[in-house]
Motif scaffolding. Sequence first.
Motif, PDB file in Angstrom:
ATOM      1  N   PHE A  40     -28.948 114.480 112.508  1.00 49.56           N
ATOM      2  CA  PHE A  40     -28.925 114.728 111.063  1.00 49.56           C
ATOM      3  C   PHE A  40     -27.497 114.973 110.589  1.00 49.56           C
ATOM      4  O   PHE A  40     -27.079 114.453 109.562  1.00 49.56           O
ATOM      5  CB  PHE A  40     -29.827 115.924 110.737  1.00 49.56           C
ATOM      6  CG  PHE A  40     -29.808 116.326 109.300  1.00 49.56           C
ATOM      7  CD1 PHE A  40     -30.413 115.536 108.335  1.00 49.56           C
ATOM      8  CD2 PHE A  40     -29.173 117.492 108.897  1.00 49.56           C
ATOM      9  CE1 PHE A  40     -30.394 115.906 107.003  1.00 49.56           C
ATOM     10  CE2 PHE A  40     -29.149 117.867 107.574  1.00 49.56           C
ATOM     11  CZ  PHE A  40     -29.763 117.069 106.618  1.00 49.56           C
ATOM     12  N   LEU A  44     -25.281 112.745 107.889  1.00 48.48           N
ATOM     13  CA  LEU A  44     -24.655 113.345 106.709  1.00 48.48           C
ATOM     14  C   LEU A  44     -23.170 113.011 106.629  1.00 48.48           C
ATOM     15  O   LEU A  44     -22.654 112.659 105.570  1.00 48.48           O
ATOM     16  CB  LEU A  44     -24.831 114.858 106.714  1.00 48.48           C
ATOM     17  CG  LEU A  44     -26.188 115.420 106.337  1.00 48.48           C
ATOM     18  CD1 LEU A  44     -26.153 116.940 106.400  1.00 48.48           C
ATOM     19  CD2 LEU A  44     -26.597 114.969 104.968  1.00 48.48           C
ATOM     20  N   GLY A  93     -24.436 114.511  97.650  1.00 43.57           N
ATOM     21  CA  GLY A  93     -25.874 114.708  97.795  1.00 43.57           C
ATOM     22  C   GLY A  93     -26.219 115.400  99.105  1.00 43.57           C
ATOM     23  O   GLY A  93     -27.266 116.036  99.227  1.00 43.57           O
ATOM     24  N   ALA A  94     -25.329 115.289 100.077  1.00 43.65           N
ATOM     25  CA  ALA A  94     -25.552 115.909 101.378  1.00 43.65           C
ATOM     26  C   ALA A  94     -25.547 117.433 101.288  1.00 43.65           C
ATOM     27  O   ALA A  94     -26.144 118.105 102.123  1.00 43.65           O
ATOM     28  CB  ALA A  94     -24.483 115.447 102.359  1.00 43.65           C
ATOM     29  N   TYR A  95     -24.891 117.975 100.264  1.00 46.49           N
ATOM     30  CA  TYR A  95     -24.796 119.429 100.111  1.00 46.49           C
ATOM     31  C   TYR A  95     -26.188 120.046  99.956  1.00 46.49           C
ATOM     32  O   TYR A  95     -26.537 121.005 100.650  1.00 46.49           O
ATOM     33  CB  TYR A  95     -23.922 119.772  98.906  1.00 46.49           C
ATOM     34  CG  TYR A  95     -23.690 121.245  98.715  1.00 46.49           C
ATOM     35  CD1 TYR A  95     -22.618 121.884  99.333  1.00 46.49           C
ATOM     36  CD2 TYR A  95     -24.537 122.017  97.916  1.00 46.49           C
ATOM     37  CE1 TYR A  95     -22.385 123.232  99.154  1.00 46.49           C
ATOM     38  CE2 TYR A  95     -24.313 123.369  97.732  1.00 46.49           C
ATOM     39  CZ  TYR A  95     -23.231 123.966  98.358  1.00 46.49           C
ATOM     40  OH  TYR A  95     -23.012 125.310  98.191  1.00 46.49           O
ATOM     41  N   SER A  96     -26.987 119.495  99.060  1.00 46.26           N
ATOM     42  CA  SER A  96     -28.320 120.068  98.830  1.00 46.26           C
ATOM     43  C   SER A  96     -29.233 119.860 100.040  1.00 46.26           C
ATOM     44  O   SER A  96     -30.039 120.734 100.369  1.00 46.26           O
ATOM     45  CB  SER A  96     -28.950 119.475  97.573  1.00 46.26           C
ATOM     46  OG  SER A  96     -29.049 118.079  97.688  1.00 46.26           O
ATOM     47  N   LYS A  97     -29.104 118.714 100.722  1.00 46.73           N
ATOM     48  CA  LYS A  97     -29.901 118.476 101.928  1.00 46.73           C
ATOM     49  C   LYS A  97     -29.556 119.487 103.005  1.00 46.73           C
ATOM     50  O   LYS A  97     -30.439 120.067 103.637  1.00 46.73           O
ATOM     51  CB  LYS A  97     -29.650 117.066 102.462  1.00 46.73           C
ATOM     52  CG  LYS A  97     -30.172 115.958 101.607  1.00 46.73           C
ATOM     53  CD  LYS A  97     -29.804 114.618 102.209  1.00 46.73           C
ATOM     54  CE  LYS A  97     -30.151 113.471 101.289  1.00 46.73           C
ATOM     55  NZ  LYS A  97     -29.713 112.185 101.816  1.00 46.73           N
ATOM     56  N   LEU A  98     -28.261 119.692 103.218  1.00 48.67           N
ATOM     57  CA  LEU A  98     -27.814 120.621 104.255  1.00 48.67           C
ATOM     58  C   LEU A  98     -28.172 122.058 103.899  1.00 48.67           C
ATOM     59  O   LEU A  98     -28.563 122.837 104.757  1.00 48.67           O
ATOM     60  CB  LEU A  98     -26.307 120.468 104.469  1.00 48.67           C
ATOM     61  CG  LEU A  98     -25.707 121.213 105.650  1.00 48.67           C
ATOM     62  CD1 LEU A  98     -26.394 120.836 106.953  1.00 48.67           C
ATOM     63  CD2 LEU A  98     -24.222 120.915 105.753  1.00 48.67           C
ATOM     64  N   GLU A  99     -28.065 122.397 102.633  1.00 52.46           N
ATOM     65  CA  GLU A  99     -28.423 123.747 102.186  1.00 52.46           C
ATOM     66  C   GLU A  99     -29.911 124.016 102.434  1.00 52.46           C
ATOM     67  O   GLU A  99     -30.295 125.100 102.870  1.00 52.46           O
ATOM     68  CB  GLU A  99     -28.084 123.896 100.706  1.00 52.46           C
ATOM     69  CG  GLU A  99     -28.197 125.302 100.183  1.00 52.46           C
ATOM     70  CD  GLU A  99     -27.734 125.397  98.742  1.00 52.46           C
ATOM     71  OE1 GLU A  99     -27.213 126.453  98.385  1.00 52.46           O
ATOM     72  OE2 GLU A  99     -27.892 124.414  97.988  1.00 52.46           O
ATOM     73  N   TYR A 100     -30.745 123.011 102.198  1.00 50.69           N
ATOM     74  CA  TYR A 100     -32.177 123.150 102.444  1.00 50.69           C
ATOM     75  C   TYR A 100     -32.469 123.334 103.930  1.00 50.69           C
ATOM     76  O   TYR A 100     -33.276 124.169 104.321  1.00 50.69           O
ATOM     77  CB  TYR A 100     -32.920 121.915 101.909  1.00 50.69           C
ATOM     78  CG  TYR A 100     -34.394 121.930 102.194  1.00 50.69           C
ATOM     79  CD1 TYR A 100     -35.246 122.741 101.456  1.00 50.69           C
ATOM     80  CD2 TYR A 100     -34.929 121.146 103.207  1.00 50.69           C
ATOM     81  CE1 TYR A 100     -36.605 122.769 101.732  1.00 50.69           C
ATOM     82  CE2 TYR A 100     -36.283 121.166 103.488  1.00 50.69           C
ATOM     83  CZ  TYR A 100     -37.117 121.983 102.745  1.00 50.69           C
ATOM     84  OH  TYR A 100     -38.462 122.010 103.021  1.00 50.69           O
ATOM     85  N   VAL A 101     -31.780 122.568 104.770  1.00 58.36           N
ATOM     86  CA  VAL A 101     -31.971 122.671 106.217  1.00 58.36           C
ATOM     87  C   VAL A 101     -31.521 124.050 106.719  1.00 58.36           C
ATOM     88  O   VAL A 101     -32.162 124.643 107.591  1.00 58.36           O
ATOM     89  CB  VAL A 101     -31.202 121.534 106.944  1.00 58.36           C
ATOM     90  CG1 VAL A 101     -31.133 121.773 108.435  1.00 58.36           C
ATOM     91  CG2 VAL A 101     -31.855 120.203 106.650  1.00 58.36           C
TER      92      VAL A 101
END
Length: 142
Positions: A40, A44, A93-101
Amino acid sequence: MALILIRGENNSKLLNAIADIERHGNLNLTSKPKVVDAAFADSLVEGILNSKLKTTSNVAAAFFVKEDTTLSIIQVKKIHPPAHVVVVSHEYGAYSKLEYVLNNAQDFHGYHSHKAVNDGMIDYKVNKKERHIKNDKLNSYK
């Protein structure tokens, strides 16, 4: 607050890179590093860089620092950690994905801050009473 993603070959290189960021980069971690899936993290970084990576990583971790994104990038450029360090800006866009993970991720075991956990140094010389000296630069991971 900036989000930092670190990719590497093994846990010891990641631990050294986190310590270098904190000690030599003078960045203050606001949370403990969290484990991120290596595949992942690679995807990213490929999305951020818009190119294929030369090597894949075996382990990855991410964490937030108190400083803003621009200052974090400048400080990371000054050091040469043994792992690939990427400061992820909120513009991607990777910021919100990584923050969620990171909200559901486990702590990255083995790292302990070299900064004091208490309020600061204790001064025993004042009228034989304990007096704590507050130092805002000390990190407490609260």
